[in-house]
Design a protein around this motif. Structure first.
Motif, short mmCIF file in Angstrom:
data_model
loop_
_atom_site.label_atom_id
_atom_site.label_comp_id
_atom_site.label_asym_id
_atom_site.label_seq_id
_atom_site.Cartn_x
_atom_site.Cartn_y
_atom_site.Cartn_z
N ASN A 1 1.18 -1.14 -0.24
CA ASN A 1 -0.09 -0.07 -0.08
C ASN A 1 0.64 1.21 0.05
OD1 ASN A 1 -3.01 -0.89 0.41
ND2 ASN A 1 -2.26 -1.96 1.78
N GLY A 2 0.24 2.31 -0.21
CA GLY A 2 0.86 3.85 -0.13
C GLY A 2 0.13 4.56 0.63
N LEU A 3 -0.63 5.45 0.15
CA LEU A 3 -1.37 6.31 1.14
C LEU A 3 -2.66 5.63 1.83
CD1 LEU A 3 -1.89 9.55 -1.38
CD2 LEU A 3 -0.38 9.20 0.63
N LEU A 4 -3.07 4.41 1.35
CA LEU A 4 -4.23 3.70 2.00
C LEU A 4 -3.26 2.91 2.97
CD1 LEU A 4 -6.91 2.73 2.65
CD2 LEU A 4 -6.79 1.25 0.58
N HIS A 5 -3.41 3.73 4.36
CA HIS A 5 -2.51 2.96 5.42
C HIS A 5 -3.12 3.81 6.75
CE1 HIS A 5 0.96 2.63 7.94
NE2 HIS A 5 1.17 1.72 7.41
N SER B 1 -5.55 -11.21 -16.29
CA SER B 1 -6.56 -12.13 -16.82
C SER B 1 -6.40 -13.50 -16.49
CB SER B 1 -6.52 -11.79 -18.37
OG SER B 1 -5.21 -12.21 -18.76
N ARG B 2 -5.31 -13.77 -16.03
CA ARG B 2 -5.08 -15.15 -15.40
C ARG B 2 -5.33 -15.43 -13.94
NH1 ARG B 2 1.14 -14.95 -17.10
NH2 ARG B 2 0.72 -12.96 -16.44
N ALA B 3 -5.85 -14.31 -13.37
CA ALA B 3 -5.91 -14.33 -11.80
C ALA B 3 -7.24 -13.84 -11.69
CB ALA B 3 -5.00 -13.10 -11.17
N SER B 4 -7.83 -14.25 -10.32
CA SER B 4 -9.10 -14.09 -10.19
C SER B 4 -9.50 -12.67 -9.23
CB SER B 4 -9.62 -15.20 -9.39
OG SER B 4 -9.09 -15.50 -8.05
N SER B 5 -8.43 -12.15 -8.80
CA SER B 5 -8.45 -11.15 -7.88
C SER B 5 -8.26 -9.69 -8.76
CB SER B 5 -7.35 -11.14 -6.68
OG SER B 5 -6.14 -11.02 -7.47
N GLN B 6 -8.83 -8.70 -7.94
CA GLN B 6 -8.71 -7.26 -8.34
C GLN B 6 -7.23 -6.83 -7.89
OE1 GLN B 6 -9.92 -8.06 -5.55
NE2 GLN B 6 -9.21 -6.70 -4.09
N VAL B 7 -6.84 -5.62 -8.49
CA VAL B 7 -5.84 -4.84 -7.93
C VAL B 7 -5.99 -3.46 -7.52
CG1 VAL B 7 -3.48 -3.82 -8.80
CG2 VAL B 7 -4.45 -6.28 -9.63
N LEU B 8 -5.43 -3.05 -6.29
CA LEU B 8 -5.72 -1.54 -5.78
C LEU B 8 -4.73 -0.87 -6.07
CD1 LEU B 8 -7.43 -2.93 -2.61
CD2 LEU B 8 -8.55 -2.51 -4.87
N LEU B 9 -4.79 0.02 -6.92
CA LEU B 9 -3.43 1.13 -7.15
C LEU B 9 -3.63 2.04 -6.24
CD1 LEU B 9 -3.54 0.90 -11.10
CD2 LEU B 9 -1.98 -0.44 -9.45
N GLN B 10 -2.47 2.52 -5.78
CA GLN B 10 -2.20 3.86 -4.81
C GLN B 10 -1.04 4.49 -5.42
OE1 GLN B 10 -2.42 2.25 -0.83
NE2 GLN B 10 -3.27 0.37 -1.87
N ALA B 11 -1.42 6.14 -5.23
CA ALA B 11 -0.54 6.98 -5.30
C ALA B 11 -0.07 7.14 -3.80
CB ALA B 11 -0.30 8.40 -6.15
N ILE C 1 4.09 3.73 -6.84
CA ILE C 1 2.70 3.61 -6.86
C ILE C 1 2.37 2.26 -6.16
CG2 ILE C 1 0.68 2.74 -8.18
CD1 ILE C 1 1.92 4.48 -10.64
N GLY C 2 1.82 2.28 -5.00
CA GLY C 2 1.51 0.80 -4.41
C GLY C 2 0.33 0.14 -5.16
N VAL C 3 0.64 -1.20 -5.12
CA VAL C 3 -0.24 -2.07 -5.84
C VAL C 3 -0.29 -3.33 -4.94
CG1 VAL C 3 -0.32 -3.81 -7.91
CG2 VAL C 3 1.46 -1.79 -8.09
N ALA C 4 -1.77 -3.31 -4.57
CA ALA C 4 -2.03 -4.29 -3.44
C ALA C 4 -3.37 -5.15 -3.97
CB ALA C 4 -2.72 -3.61 -2.21
N LYS C 5 -3.03 -6.23 -3.50
CA LYS C 5 -4.50 -7.32 -4.03
C LYS C 5 -5.50 -7.17 -2.82
CE LYS C 5 -1.09 -10.20 -3.55
NZ LYS C 5 0.01 -9.06 -3.37
N ASN C 6 -5.43 -6.89 -1.63
CA ASN C 6 -6.32 -6.93 -0.63
C ASN C 6 -6.50 -5.72 -0.10
OD1 ASN C 6 -6.16 -9.98 -0.68
ND2 ASN C 6 -4.32 -9.56 0.41
N LEU C 7 -7.61 -5.40 0.21
CA LEU C 7 -8.19 -3.99 0.73
C LEU C 7 -7.62 -4.04 2.53
CD1 LEU C 7 -9.47 -1.19 0.28
CD2 LEU C 7 -11.56 -2.29 1.38
N LEU C 8 -6.72 -3.12 2.53
CA LEU C 8 -6.46 -2.63 3.92
C LEU C 8 -7.53 -1.59 4.30
CD1 LEU C 8 -4.29 -2.76 5.98
CD2 LEU C 8 -3.17 -0.59 5.15
#
Length: 246
Positions: A129-133, A202-212, A152-159
């Motif tokens: 994560n980045g700012l989402l913390h 596309s090969r995965a089933s999860s979303q990606v959460l992008l952060q500045a 850029i923070g790239v997370a798989k799960n919502l913090l």
């Protein structure tokens, strides 16, 4: 699963020291666009994109592969690869992932700047994560301040911070990510947009959460890592998938 007993948490004094360091470094975060390519809708001028990650060895509490890959943009051709086995000793504590991982990532960036300075990435994608913390200073912010590179923070799960929770609304937003270009804002109760949800690989089933990541973990593990050098730093524990996106 390891048969070892769980490590006790770090002393309270250590956590308070980490909090003070985060607060001090937080003052160095720049949230506005500062580079010309950031201001162009087609990212004109962006030529090099980097990705960093620590990929942990299954069943090993301390062994990890610290990787930095730089790709050309927009062709996405590999320009530079750095991968080293490291011995991680700082314990994982939610909200303090940077103290466990960032020292190795900073070392990787410094090696690149010394060996191939012309290949220094113009932006780094960071696993976490980045700012989402909870204190607005996740691992991507931490690395950005220490390296003076846009991250850029790239997370798989919502913090869950600033009122953001994994509720039915969030799950519905995830389900709405059907195709490339779909997004939704991660807006906290403060009113600040702390990141964006985008479709995952596309090969995965999860979303990606992008952060500045530029390359998948399996690619890094299989193609780049070999146990030739072990570097250590820090107290110990294992980064688990369910916890790791700080």
């Amino acid at each position: 699963m390891s048969g070892r007993a769980a490590e006790p948490p770090p002393p309270e004094a250590t956590l308070r020291r980490w909090e003070r360091e985060q607060a001090q470094l937080r003052a160095g975060v720049v949230e506005e666009d500062t580079e010309e390519w950031q201001k162009d809708s087609h990212f004109a001028g962006l030529e090099r994109v980097g990705g960093v990650d620590l990929s942990y060895i299954k069943g090993d509490d301390t062994g990890a592969c610290a990787s930095l890959v730089v790709l050309s943009y927009p062709a996405l051709e590999v320009l530079y690869e750095d991968c080293r086995m490291v011995a991680v000793s700082a314990q994982y504590v939610a909200g303090f992932l940077a103290f466990r991982e960032v020292p190795f990532l900073v070392e990787a960036v410094r090696r690149l700047q010394q060996e191939e300075p012309k290949l220094t990435p113009q932006v780094l994608l960071v696993d976490g994560n980045g700012l989402l913390h909870p204190r607005g200073f996740g691992v991507a912010c931490h690395l950005g301040v220490l390296t003076d590179l846009p991250c850029i923070g790239v997370a798989k799960n919502l913090l869950q911070a600033d009122g953001l929770v994994r509720d039915e609304l969030h799950r519905e937003q995830i389900r709405s990510l059907q195709r490339e270009g779909d997004t939704f804002p991660l807006t906290g109760t403060s009113g600040r947009v702390l990141g964006m949800g985008v479709p995952g690989d596309s090969r995965a089933s999860s979303q990606v959460l992008l952060q500045a990541d530029i390359r998948s973990r399996e690619y890094i593990r299989k193609q780049l890592c070999s146990p030739v050098e072990v570097i250590s730093s820090g107290p110990e524990s294992r980064k688990k998938e369910a916890e790791l996106d700080d």
